[in-house]
Write a protein that holds these residues in place. Sequence first.
Motif, PDB file in Angstrom:
ATOM      1  N   SER A 106       0.797  -1.160   0.089  1.00 18.04           N
ATOM      2  CA  SER A 106       0.023   0.166  -0.140  1.00 18.04           C
ATOM      3  C   SER A 106       1.133   1.201   0.091  1.00 18.04           C
ATOM      4  N   TYR A 107       0.374   2.336  -0.738  1.00 17.16           N
ATOM      5  CA  TYR A 107       1.494   3.438  -0.776  1.00 17.16           C
ATOM      6  C   TYR A 107       0.391   4.682  -0.670  1.00 17.16           C
ATOM      7  N   ASP A 108       0.948   5.926  -0.141  1.00 23.58           N
ATOM      8  CA  ASP A 108       0.359   7.076   0.130  1.00 23.58           C
ATOM      9  C   ASP A 108       1.060   8.160  -0.460  1.00 23.58           C
ATOM     10  N   VAL A 109       1.236   8.616  -1.653  1.00 21.42           N
ATOM     11  CA  VAL A 109       1.980   9.568  -2.243  1.00 21.42           C
ATOM     12  C   VAL A 109       1.502  11.270  -1.976  1.00 21.42           C
ATOM     13  N   ASP A 110       2.409  12.039  -1.614  1.00 23.97           N
ATOM     14  CA  ASP A 110       1.947  13.606  -1.795  1.00 23.97           C
ATOM     15  C   ASP A 110       3.147  14.265  -2.563  1.00 23.97           C
ATOM     16  N   ALA A 111       2.904  14.765  -3.752  1.00 21.38           N
ATOM     17  CA  ALA A 111       3.715  15.279  -4.481  1.00 21.38           C
ATOM     18  C   ALA A 111       3.186  16.553  -5.093  1.00 21.38           C
ATOM     19  N   LYS A 112       4.485  17.524  -5.371  1.00 19.98           N
ATOM     20  CA  LYS A 112       4.335  18.757  -5.929  1.00 19.98           C
ATOM     21  C   LYS A 112       5.076  18.867  -7.181  1.00 19.98           C
ATOM     22  N   VAL A 113       4.630  19.735  -8.384  1.00 19.45           N
ATOM     23  CA  VAL A 113       5.347  20.081  -9.436  1.00 19.45           C
ATOM     24  C   VAL A 113       5.600  21.531  -9.550  1.00 19.45           C
ATOM     25  N   GLY A 114       6.574  22.116 -10.189  1.00 20.19           N
ATOM     26  CA  GLY A 114       6.497  23.298 -10.651  1.00 20.19           C
ATOM     27  C   GLY A 114       7.214  23.658 -11.967  1.00 20.19           C
ATOM     28  N   GLY A 115       7.276  24.695 -12.725  1.00 20.97           N
ATOM     29  CA  GLY A 115       7.591  25.120 -13.883  1.00 20.97           C
ATOM     30  C   GLY A 115       6.755  24.801 -14.751  1.00 20.97           C
ATOM     31  N   LYS A 116       7.554  24.365 -15.964  1.00 20.89           N
ATOM     32  CA  LYS A 116       6.526  23.968 -17.089  1.00 20.89           C
ATOM     33  C   LYS A 116       5.474  22.902 -16.656  1.00 20.89           C
ATOM     34  N   LEU A 117       6.082  22.011 -16.142  1.00 20.40           N
ATOM     35  CA  LEU A 117       5.061  20.681 -15.570  1.00 20.40           C
ATOM     36  C   LEU A 117       3.856  21.163 -14.897  1.00 20.40           C
ATOM     37  N   ALA A 118       4.078  22.079 -14.134  1.00 21.02           N
ATOM     38  CA  ALA A 118       2.823  22.521 -13.421  1.00 21.02           C
ATOM     39  C   ALA A 118       1.636  23.229 -14.247  1.00 21.02           C
ATOM     40  N   GLN A 119       2.277  23.865 -15.557  1.00 19.37           N
ATOM     41  CA  GLN A 119       1.365  24.455 -16.501  1.00 19.37           C
ATOM     42  C   GLN A 119       0.694  23.570 -16.882  1.00 19.37           C
ATOM     43  N   LEU A 120       0.920  22.019 -17.263  1.00 23.02           N
ATOM     44  CA  LEU A 120      -0.039  21.199 -17.692  1.00 23.02           C
ATOM     45  C   LEU A 120      -1.205  21.035 -17.307  1.00 23.02           C
ATOM     46  N   GLY A 121      -1.515  21.157 -15.951  1.00 21.33           N
ATOM     47  CA  GLY A 121      -2.658  20.813 -15.448  1.00 21.33           C
ATOM     48  C   GLY A 121      -2.872  19.572 -14.623  1.00 21.33           C
ATOM     49  N   ARG A 123      -5.081  17.304 -14.157  1.00 17.72           N
ATOM     50  CA  ARG A 123      -5.584  16.026 -14.758  1.00 17.72           C
ATOM     51  C   ARG A 123      -4.424  15.408 -15.593  1.00 17.72           C
ATOM     52  N   ILE A 124      -3.462  16.046 -16.312  1.00 14.55           N
ATOM     53  CA  ILE A 124      -2.530  15.459 -17.077  1.00 14.55           C
ATOM     54  C   ILE A 124      -1.455  14.972 -16.242  1.00 14.55           C
ATOM     55  N   ILE A 125      -1.127  15.884 -14.985  1.00 11.64           N
ATOM     56  CA  ILE A 125      -0.077  15.412 -14.089  1.00 11.64           C
ATOM     57  C   ILE A 125      -0.518  14.200 -13.385  1.00 11.64           C
ATOM     58  N   ASP A 126      -1.964  14.094 -12.848  1.00 10.28           N
ATOM     59  CA  ASP A 126      -2.282  13.163 -12.127  1.00 10.28           C
ATOM     60  C   ASP A 126      -2.303  11.632 -12.887  1.00 10.28           C
ATOM     61  N   GLY A 127      -2.878  11.832 -14.157  1.00  9.25           N
ATOM     62  CA  GLY A 127      -2.927  10.548 -15.009  1.00  9.25           C
ATOM     63  C   GLY A 127      -1.450  10.197 -15.314  1.00  9.25           C
ATOM     64  N   PHE A 128      -0.222  11.122 -15.382  1.00  9.18           N
ATOM     65  CA  PHE A 128       0.873  10.734 -15.716  1.00  9.18           C
ATOM     66  C   PHE A 128       1.463   9.806 -14.608  1.00  9.18           C
ATOM     67  N   ALA A 129       1.342  10.325 -13.347  1.00  4.85           N
ATOM     68  CA  ALA A 129       1.559   9.849 -12.068  1.00  4.85           C
ATOM     69  C   ALA A 129       0.981   8.567 -11.752  1.00  4.85           C
ATOM     70  N   LYS A 130      -0.297   8.249 -12.213  1.00  9.88           N
ATOM     71  CA  LYS A 130      -0.978   6.893 -11.890  1.00  9.88           C
ATOM     72  C   LYS A 130      -0.272   6.043 -12.895  1.00  9.88           C
ATOM     73  N   LYS A 131       0.149   6.327 -14.231  1.00  7.87           N
ATOM     74  CA  LYS A 131       0.513   5.557 -15.154  1.00  7.87           C
ATOM     75  C   LYS A 131       2.146   5.127 -14.798  1.00  7.87           C
ATOM     76  N   MET A 132       2.744   6.226 -14.109  1.00  8.89           N
ATOM     77  CA  MET A 132       4.014   5.553 -13.734  1.00  8.89           C
ATOM     78  C   MET A 132       4.135   4.673 -12.606  1.00  8.89           C
ATOM     79  N   ALA A 133       3.161   4.839 -11.842  1.00  5.26           N
ATOM     80  CA  ALA A 133       3.152   3.931 -10.610  1.00  5.26           C
ATOM     81  C   ALA A 133       2.839   2.678 -11.162  1.00  5.26           C
ATOM     82  N   ASP A 134       1.641   2.607 -11.974  1.00  2.87           N
ATOM     83  CA  ASP A 134       1.363   1.272 -12.374  1.00  2.87           C
ATOM     84  C   ASP A 134       2.563   0.599 -13.260  1.00  2.87           C
ATOM     85  N   GLN A 135       3.211   1.275 -14.078  1.00  3.22           N
ATOM     86  CA  GLN A 135       4.597   0.803 -14.711  1.00  3.22           C
ATOM     87  C   GLN A 135       5.668   0.199 -13.753  1.00  3.22           C
TER      88      GLN A 135
END
Length: 173
Positions: A106-121, A123-135
């Motif tokens: 089981s895992y609980d993650v708390d993360a922050k992004v800044g710069g150009k990444l933060a401008q993506l929104g 929804r994109i960041i959360d989807g990417f994070a879920k995909k990375m965790a699954d991989q």
Amino acid sequence: MQMSDQKEIAADPATVYAALLTPEVLQACVPGAQEVTGTPEEGFEASVTQKVGPVKATFKGQVILSDLVENEKLTIRGEGKGGAAGFAKGGATVTLAPSETGTLLSYDVDAKVGGKLAQLGSRIIDGFAKKMADQFFANLQAHLAPEPAESGDGEAAGEGEKKGWFSKVTGRG
């Protein structure tokens, strides 16, 4: 961003715990990892190349492990910088419990992004994070139990469809 999930790993908690503390295993399992060095005591340094939406960057950063309870729990804190793409920082609490098929992670993650990444929104960041965790967990499972096909578990068979990328990521080269 906050994310929590559970994954079933077909290996005992001691094996999973040891794998999470080994730089070679982490390099093999973290998608896009170019290099992972260090020790659990001193921390790890990593270089990871990823593309998030239109932003592609190589992130270099440090990961510190704490609250280590052998075969049961650990806390991961890290920060990576990707130049103009921005930064990512955060942490995760990981717990391991014995289960009928191996280990319930089981895992609980708390993360922050800044710069150009933060401008993506988010929804994109959360989807990417879920995909990375699954991989990561698919790679970890493959590393610890390379041939899980004999489980006969309907859920595992259904996940097989998602692994088209799998042979590219885990190629024996």
